[in-house]
Design a protein around this motif. Structure first.
Motif, mmCIF file in Angstrom:
data_model
loop_
_atom_site.group_PDB
_atom_site.id
_atom_site.type_symbol
_atom_site.label_atom_id
_atom_site.label_comp_id
_atom_site.label_asym_id
_atom_site.label_seq_id
_atom_site.Cartn_x
_atom_site.Cartn_y
_atom_site.Cartn_z
ATOM 1 N N THR A 127 -10.899 -18.932 -38.811
ATOM 2 C CA THR A 127 -11.508 -17.885 -39.949
ATOM 3 C C THR A 127 -10.306 -16.856 -40.414
ATOM 4 N N THR A 128 -10.212 -16.869 -41.509
ATOM 5 C CA THR A 128 -9.274 -15.998 -42.291
ATOM 6 C C THR A 128 -10.022 -14.756 -42.803
ATOM 7 N N MET A 129 -9.720 -13.282 -42.661
ATOM 8 C CA MET A 129 -10.377 -12.277 -43.184
ATOM 9 C C MET A 129 -9.489 -11.761 -44.136
ATOM 10 N N LEU B 231 -7.721 -8.883 -46.017
ATOM 11 C CA LEU B 231 -7.711 -7.384 -46.146
ATOM 12 C C LEU B 231 -7.399 -6.727 -47.370
#
Length: 229
Positions: free
Chosen positions: A4-6, A8
């Motif tokens: 998963t990539t979050m 910011l």
């Protein structure tokens, strides 16, 4: 395994921002060292070092308060300019976390300014300042007499410290300032505990410098004259 990539922050100028942050981080460490050195040189070269010290403390405190006000205004503006789909809570948490040490440094600088102001006041000729110094002198004399009563006269050390008392006071004060400035992250607690340690060191110097061993009783110095704080 989590795949998963979050995101910011997303920007084509991220590399330049990282470079600017690195430069700012380096300057943020060295610039205060240069500033405090120039300020102390100015204090020592001034014809009235005590007033110069108070002036430096006032200037430092005002500068830190203005810096804190500027940060507060910038924080409000930044959070008010968030896009509609942004999470205000997440942005606030991220901003407060990133700026934590900046805010701590501003408070620490203000605390240091207050310490310089108080040091200048207690070095002065006012009745209150003379009374506080006299109380410290009498306390140090009482400790010295008690040590002498136990047989710990330490005459050679006392003669040396008495002859070099002013230089030793200046030295331990400069060491305390250098210790604070050498820390990457400065906090109010760092300033407070360093000042406490400095006061203990100054009291120990006064204990050794109290009185003489050749015909004068300990504590016979003229406590009404202004002494280095």
């Amino acid at each position: 395994t989590v795949d998963t990539t979050m995101v910011l922050y997303q920007s084509n100028s991220l590399a330049r921002i990282q470079t600017a942050y690195s430069v700012l981080n380096t300057v943020g460490f060295w610039l205060p060292l240069v500033a405090i050195t120039l300020a102390l040189v100015g204090v020592f070269l001034n014809t009235n070092a005590r007033k110069a010290l108070i002036g430096f403390g006032i200037g430092l405190t005002i500068a830190m308060l203005l810096g804190g006000a500027a940060y507060g205004i910038g924080r409000i503006v930044l959070l008010n300019e968030l896009p509609p789909d942004a999470s205000a809570a997440a942005a606030t948490a991220l901003l407060d976390q990133i700026s934590y040490f900046l805010r701590q440094a501003l408070w620490a600088g203000a605390a240091a300014g207050v310490v310089f102001i108080l040091a200048g006041i207690f070095m002065g000729p006012s009745r209150f300042a003379v009374g506080v110094r006299g109380l410290a002198d009498r306390g140090a004399g009482a400790v010295q007499r008690q040590l002498a009563g136990w047989g710990a006269t330490m005459d050679p050390a006392r003669r040396f410290v008495a002859a070099q008392a002013t230089g030793l006071r200046i030295a331990v004060a400069l060491i305390a300032i250098a210790f604070i400035m050498a820390q990457r992250y400065k906090t109010v607690e760092l300033v407070v505990w360093t000042v406490v340690g400095l006061l203990v060191a100054l009291f120990v110097i006064q204990v050794f410098a109290s009185g003489t061993t050749q015909g004068e009783a300990p504590g016979s110095e003229d406590s009404s004259a202004p002494q280095p704080a």
